[in-house]
Design a protein around this motif. Structure first.
Motif, PDB file in Angstrom:
ATOM      1  N   ARG A 146       0.801  -1.228   0.000  1.00 58.59           N
ATOM      2  CA  ARG A 146       0.000   0.000   0.000  1.00 58.59           C
ATOM      3  C   ARG A 146       0.832   1.275   0.000  1.00 58.59           C
ATOM      4  O   ARG A 146       0.470   2.263  -0.616  1.00 58.59           O
ATOM      5  CB  ARG A 146      -0.924  -0.014   1.204  1.00 58.59           C
ATOM      6  CG  ARG A 146      -2.239  -0.559   0.830  1.00 58.59           C
ATOM      7  CD  ARG A 146      -2.893  -1.435   1.851  1.00 58.59           C
ATOM      8  NE  ARG A 146      -3.990  -2.128   1.172  1.00 58.59           N
ATOM      9  CZ  ARG A 146      -3.836  -3.263   0.521  1.00 58.59           C
ATOM     10  NH1 ARG A 146      -2.661  -3.858   0.474  1.00 58.59           N
ATOM     11  NH2 ARG A 146      -4.862  -3.818  -0.098  1.00 58.59           N
ATOM     12  N   TYR A 147       1.937   1.265   0.734  1.00 52.20           N
ATOM     13  CA  TYR A 147       2.699   2.508   0.915  1.00 52.20           C
ATOM     14  C   TYR A 147       4.101   2.455   0.317  1.00 52.20           C
ATOM     15  O   TYR A 147       4.852   3.407   0.419  1.00 52.20           O
ATOM     16  CB  TYR A 147       2.817   2.833   2.413  1.00 52.20           C
ATOM     17  CG  TYR A 147       1.502   3.195   3.044  1.00 52.20           C
ATOM     18  CD1 TYR A 147       0.959   4.468   2.851  1.00 52.20           C
ATOM     19  CD2 TYR A 147       0.796   2.283   3.805  1.00 52.20           C
ATOM     20  CE1 TYR A 147      -0.250   4.804   3.426  1.00 52.20           C
ATOM     21  CE2 TYR A 147      -0.418   2.615   4.379  1.00 52.20           C
ATOM     22  CZ  TYR A 147      -0.929   3.866   4.194  1.00 52.20           C
ATOM     23  OH  TYR A 147      -2.119   4.209   4.748  1.00 52.20           O
ATOM     24  N   SER A 190       0.701   6.811  -2.443  1.00 49.15           N
ATOM     25  CA  SER A 190       0.108   5.487  -2.362  1.00 49.15           C
ATOM     26  C   SER A 190       0.713   4.591  -3.429  1.00 49.15           C
ATOM     27  O   SER A 190       1.016   5.027  -4.532  1.00 49.15           O
ATOM     28  CB  SER A 190      -1.391   5.575  -2.567  1.00 49.15           C
ATOM     29  OG  SER A 190      -1.924   4.282  -2.708  1.00 49.15           O
ATOM     30  N   GLY A 242      -3.798   3.133   0.868  1.00 54.55           N
ATOM     31  CA  GLY A 242      -2.464   3.722   0.908  1.00 54.55           C
ATOM     32  C   GLY A 242      -2.462   5.222   1.103  1.00 54.55           C
ATOM     33  O   GLY A 242      -1.556   5.909   0.663  1.00 54.55           O
ATOM     34  N   SER A 243      -3.483   5.725   1.802  1.00 54.49           N
ATOM     35  CA  SER A 243      -3.504   7.159   2.089  1.00 54.49           C
ATOM     36  C   SER A 243      -2.854   7.391   3.441  1.00 54.49           C
ATOM     37  O   SER A 243      -3.036   6.615   4.368  1.00 54.49           O
ATOM     38  CB  SER A 243      -4.956   7.653   2.098  1.00 54.49           C
ATOM     39  OG  SER A 243      -5.087   8.754   2.964  1.00 54.49           O
ATOM     40  N   SER A 244      -2.046   8.472   3.540  1.00 62.14           N
ATOM     41  CA  SER A 244      -1.336   8.655   4.804  1.00 62.14           C
ATOM     42  C   SER A 244      -1.707   9.942   5.515  1.00 62.14           C
ATOM     43  O   SER A 244      -1.026  10.354   6.438  1.00 62.14           O
ATOM     44  CB  SER A 244       0.177   8.595   4.561  1.00 62.14           C
ATOM     45  OG  SER A 244       0.526   9.407   3.480  1.00 62.14           O
ATOM     46  N   GLN A 275      -3.962   9.773  -7.384  1.00 63.75           N
ATOM     47  CA  GLN A 275      -4.039  10.232  -5.994  1.00 63.75           C
ATOM     48  C   GLN A 275      -3.610  11.688  -5.933  1.00 63.75           C
ATOM     49  O   GLN A 275      -2.551  12.050  -6.458  1.00 63.75           O
ATOM     50  CB  GLN A 275      -3.108   9.378  -5.117  1.00 63.75           C
ATOM     51  CG  GLN A 275      -3.060   9.842  -3.658  1.00 63.75           C
ATOM     52  CD  GLN A 275      -1.888   9.221  -2.893  1.00 63.75           C
ATOM     53  OE1 GLN A 275      -0.881   8.848  -3.493  1.00 63.75           O
ATOM     54  NE2 GLN A 275      -2.032   9.113  -1.580  1.00 63.75           N
TER      55      GLN A 275
END
Lengths: 653, 134, 178
Positions: B93-94, C36, C137-139, C156
């Protein structure tokens, strides 16, 4: 008035540094007694003026003179005096001024007392010192004047980052600074020796006290910084392999190597070029460390004073220093003969193991710290953390520590393991016994297991050099070595025990509830509000009892500072000889239950006791060296006097 | 007086901790019952980067998102997932950035070549520089 | 002796490499955002309960209706989220179908936030444990994802949406519809 005085002193000091550099450089080209006579006095007066300038800044902070921009931005009238004083160097400009002041004072001291080196080498050293200082003077005077006035003066100052309002935090950067400055002196000595091709045991002896001093400060600085992170960040970790921590570790690694190679050079006239190299590298690591911290190009928990523009200035300076020193090294080191040879099984051989291992660890830490930058240039983000640094550095640390346990027993030049057979077997058997004992009784990781075994072996090995020697007649420097090596054993034991046996408990407790963590029973008695000079807090009152003993009170707080506004959690610690209970209070959740974090950390304090012992060992060695030098000098003076009187009597007769 | 202090403390706590208004996730500040699983989770959390904080692991941070990630890790461990599978799930994901544990990949192999190179240099130093004559 | 001379230049060469590395980094600092790694991958399976009374919750199946969506990750407690509200409304007026994921939020806070800043969302899911946020995958908040009609994440946008981002996002939506 004070501010203007400080600024004037700073300008004058810079001018003297320029004089010191030019005169020293000219004397190097051809002998000019008139110019040569200028260098030492210039260094002494420069030291005094820089000290006065920093004194002026301190005074401004003590008085909280808000018409000075630096004071207004970093201080506050409501702040306790101890932090007002620390405010003078807890910022970019002040810390640079402190740096240059200490450096100038060190130069002045060398000019006053150093008589061992050939005069030309000493003047070259002072010129190199002035060269380094000038960069910092330029930096201060051109782009970061600490004495700039504000008009109109504000009514109140901005305060200081609350995380830094803490005694350890306020003073630990200064100890690191003293260390960096000491290494700059070593750098100047190395450059001076290279310039005049005088890489001799005398050079090593003249440089050694400065390296020792720097190393003591670095050791204490890292120890204090680690303890600060441990109790201030509120999660019980004491080393994160964070870029800023690595930045302070790298000069220490280089200085430790330099200390040992200088011993070889002083005692045996070997490892000449290598010692010069380390002298350059150690200071380079200080500059690179400062740059990495200040420029903010690496993300870190401890990024307090980040400014890319200043980063470029520091980069320019360090490129100038390191680039020219390394060029000089490449040109000159070939003409420095390698020096005496020795066999692998000898004191020198053991010290080479130490040097190779420390250099390898330094390379790993440096590359590991910078690696994310490298991949970033290709658009890939990676992280390098403890799972890399721990095992990879252990790959070199462990063999080095094995050698450390027996190396001090070896003789210089050539020895055989057969001669120290009994000692080697003793240390080896102890290590294996501990290994086996821990292995069968617990299930802990490989690194802590090896660490525990090695720490006991080193503790025994470190005191073996005392065997069969008269303790009263033993030189202080040997005591220093023994104490420092013992300190390594103590710190290693603490690290291993903490990572192997820590017990953690996270709970949401209502007042009156009791929690068990390891051998402790901890009761949350109440949660109460308290107020400090510039904060309010909620305080958890905990009663902790060790193995059913009498309960003791500890009170972790969740603090709100209001100038500037920030929230911190103040952990509470209960220290026993065999470890610490660590308590943190968090938020209130679902009505009346409080988050409490508790850790029982067996022997964790030994990490920092070990650090203090290492520093103390360094101090003993320094004292021994300096006293030895003084004694030798007074002896020489007496002999000279006797010769003179003898000659006079002869004449009279 | 005490009451007043309480009020001040809470009033100040209000806007600051107004990072978000929900209580932390159930397993953000709560351990798993099985100590072996908790140890696994803890070891994994210490090697995962907290993305909203600078340079801390999710095991060392009070940031809400770190709490939520701790919750995720603990719940997944309790469900029987392997720590390395959870790490891989997060990396998916990251990217590699979230893991403090570099794996040997096309972008990180020099990190692992370095110690080998250093070992070679050390061996060379001991063979060629020392021991010839004393 | 002769053949090892070049090794004396190695330290300088290494330092040169260090200089190039950090100087280039100083000149164009790395972005501090974490992108992401889910672009081009399908949304994870989720079904969020409604975050406010007047809009339905959000599930993966809602995003697979053949129409592209903007998925806006936001929170009532986040200041830049309020700042981007006018731009979101502009996007909605331009025909974008915007769904919201409210991070760690109370329904009453979300309602107050929407009452004050307008409600451009067709659906809002409550992501109380940041599960969906982590899943895509967002932070951080706010972030906006372009998701195509099959539920594949296409783009994104990190941080609040500025005026100049509006046409860009509309363009991305159009691309996602193809």
């Amino acid at each position: 008035m004070i501010a203007e005085f400080g600024l004037a002193a700073l300008w004058l000091a810079a001018a003297l540094a320029a004089l010191q550099l030019v005169a020293g450089a000219l004397v190097l080209r051809r002998d000019e007694p008139g110019l040569a006579a200028l260098v030492r006095p210039a260094a002494v007066v420069q030291g005094l003026l820089a000290a006065l300038s920093f004194g002026a800044l301190l005074l401004l902070f003590v008085q909280t003179d808000l018409s000075v921009r630096l004071v207004a931005e970093n201080s506050h009238t409501a702040k306790p005096m101890i932090f007002k004083i620390a405010g003078a160097w807890s910022n970019h400009e002040g810390s640079m001024l402190l740096w240059v002041a200490v450096m100038a004072m060190a130069g002045g001291l060398i000019a006053l007392i150093e008589r061992r080196l050939p005069e030309r080498t000493l003047l070259a050293t002072l010129a190199a010192q002035a060269f380094v200082s000038l960069g910092f003077y330029a930096f201060l005077l051109v782009s970061s004047n600490p004495f700039e006035r504000l008009s109109p003066a504000p009514l109140e100052g901005n305060g200081l980052n609350p995380l830094l309002q803490d005694v350890a935090a306020a003073y630990h950067p200064t100890t690191l600074y003293f260390g960096y400055v000491g290494l700059s002196v070593a750098f100047s000595f190395a450059v001076g020796a290279l310039l005049t091709r005088q890489v001799t045991p005398d050079f090593a002896r003249a440089m050694r006290p400065w390296v020792l001093g720097a190393w003591i400060f670095l050791t204490l600085g890292i120890t204090a910084g680690s303890y600060w992170a441990y109790y201030e960040l509120g999660w019980g970790g004491w080393w994160f392999w964070d870029p800023v921590e690595n930045a302070s570790l790298m000069p220490w690694l280089a200085a430790t190597a330099l200390l040992h190679s200088a011993s070889v050079l002083a005692a045996r006239d070997a490892l000449r070029a290598w010692t010069i190299m380390l002298g350059v590298v150690a200071f380079s690591m200080s500059m690179i460390g400062t740059f990495l911290v200040r420029s903010g190009i690496l993300t870190s928990v401890h990024a307090f004073a980040v400014d890319p523009e200043r980063g470029s200035f520091i980069l320019a300076l360090l490129t100038l220093y390191i680039g020219s020193a390394l060029t000089l090294f490449a040109l000159r080191a070939g003409t420095v003969a390698e020096g005496e040879r020795f066999s692998v099984t000898s004191r020198e051989g053991a010290l080479v193991v130490n040097n190779v291992a420390l250099s390898a660890i330094l390379a790993i830490v440096l590359v590991g710290t910078l690696y994310p930058l490298l991949t970033e240039a290709f658009g890939i983000k990676v992280s390098v953390g403890p799972p890399y640094f721990n095992p990879v550095s252990a790959l070199f640390f462990m063999p080095m520590l094995v050698v450390l346990a027996v190396g001090p027993l070896l003789r210089w030049r050539r020895d055989s393991l057969g001669r120290v057979q009994n000692e080697v077997v003793l240390v080896g058997v102890i290590a294996l016994l501990v290994l086996a004992g821990v292995w069968f009784n617990t299930s802990i990781g490989l690194l802590p297991l090896l660490g525990l075994a090695l720490s006991v072996a080193i503790a025994v090995g470190s005191i073996l050099p005392l065997k069969g020697r008269s303790l009263r007649r033993l030189p202080l420097a040997v005591w220093g070595m023994v104490v420092a090596h013992f300190g390594i054993a103590v710190a290693l034991f603490g690290m291993s025990a903490d990572s192997a046996f820590t017990k953690e408990k996270l709970v949401a407790a209502t007042p009156g509830e009791t929690v068990e963590v390891g051998p402790w029973k901890v009761t949350l008695e109440a949660v109460e509000p308290v107020a400090g000079p510039n904060w309010t807090a909620l305080e958890g009152v905990l009663a902790a009892s060790y193995k059913g003993g009498k309960p003791k009170q500890i009170a972790p707080q969740s603090r709100e500072f209001w100038s500037p506004v920030q929230k911190t959690s103040e952990s509470a610690l209960l220290t026993r000889w065999n470890g610490q209970l660590y308590a943190v209070i968090g938020e209130e959740i679902d009505g009346g239950r409080w988050q409490i974090r508790l850790w029982w950390k067996p022997f964790v304090t030994w990490i920092w006791y070990g650090g203090l012992l290492i520093g103390f060992g360094g101090f003993l060695a320094l004292l021994g060296r300096v006293m030895g030098d003084l004694k030798r000098r007074s002896l020489q003076a007496r002999i000279a006097r006797r010769r003179r009187t003898a000659a006079d009597e002869e004449q009279a007769a | 007086m005490k009451r007043l202090l309480f009020l001040i403390a809470f009033a100040l706590a209000g806007p600051l901790s107004a990072q978000d208004s929900l209580p932390p996730a159930p397993y953000a500040y709560k351990q798993l019952d099985d100590p072996r699983q908790e140890a696994e989770a803890k070891a994994l959390m210490e090697t995962l980067r907290c993305l909203t904080c600078q340079g801390q692991s999710i095991a060392d941070s009070d940031a809400p998102m770190a709490g939520d990630l701790r919750h995720q890790v603990r719940v997944r461990i309790a469900r029987g997932e392997k720590p390395e599978a959870i790490r891989a799930w997060l990396v998916e994901r990251y990217g590699e950035y979230i893991s403090f544990k570099p794996e040997v990949t096309s972008s990180t192999w020099p990190l692992f070549a370095l110690p080998l190179l250093l070992l070679l240099v050390a061996a060379f130093v001991f063979r060629n520089k020392l021991g010839k004559k004393a | 002796m002769k053949q090892i001379r070049w090794t004396l230049w190695v330290p300088l060469a290494l330092f040169g490499a260090f200089f190039v590395l950090v100087a280039s980094q100083l000149m164009n600092p790395a972005s501090t955002t974490v992108e992401s790694a889910m672009i081009g991958k399908p949304l994870p399976d989720f079904a969020l309960k409604p975050a406010s009374a007047d809009r339905p919750g959000l599930a993966t199946s809602d995003m697979q209706d053949g129409q592209p969506h903007l998925l806006n990750v936001f929170a009532s407690w986040c200041v830049p989220c309020a700042a981007e509200a006018p731009q979101l409304s502009a996007l909605e007026r331009a025909g974008a179908n915007i769904v919201g994921v409210a991070i760690r939020d109370r329904p009453e806070d979300v309602a107050a936030f929407l009452a004050q800043h307008g409600n451009p969302y067709s659906r809002i899911g409550a992501d109380d444990l940041s599960e969906v946020q982590v899943g895509i995958g967002s932070s951080g908040v706010p972030e906006t994802f372009v998701v195509d009609g099959k539920g594949i994440i296409r783009y994104q946008h990190i941080g609040d949406i500025r005026d100049q981002d509006v046409p860009m996002l509309l363009e991305k939506l159009k691309e996602a519809a193809l």
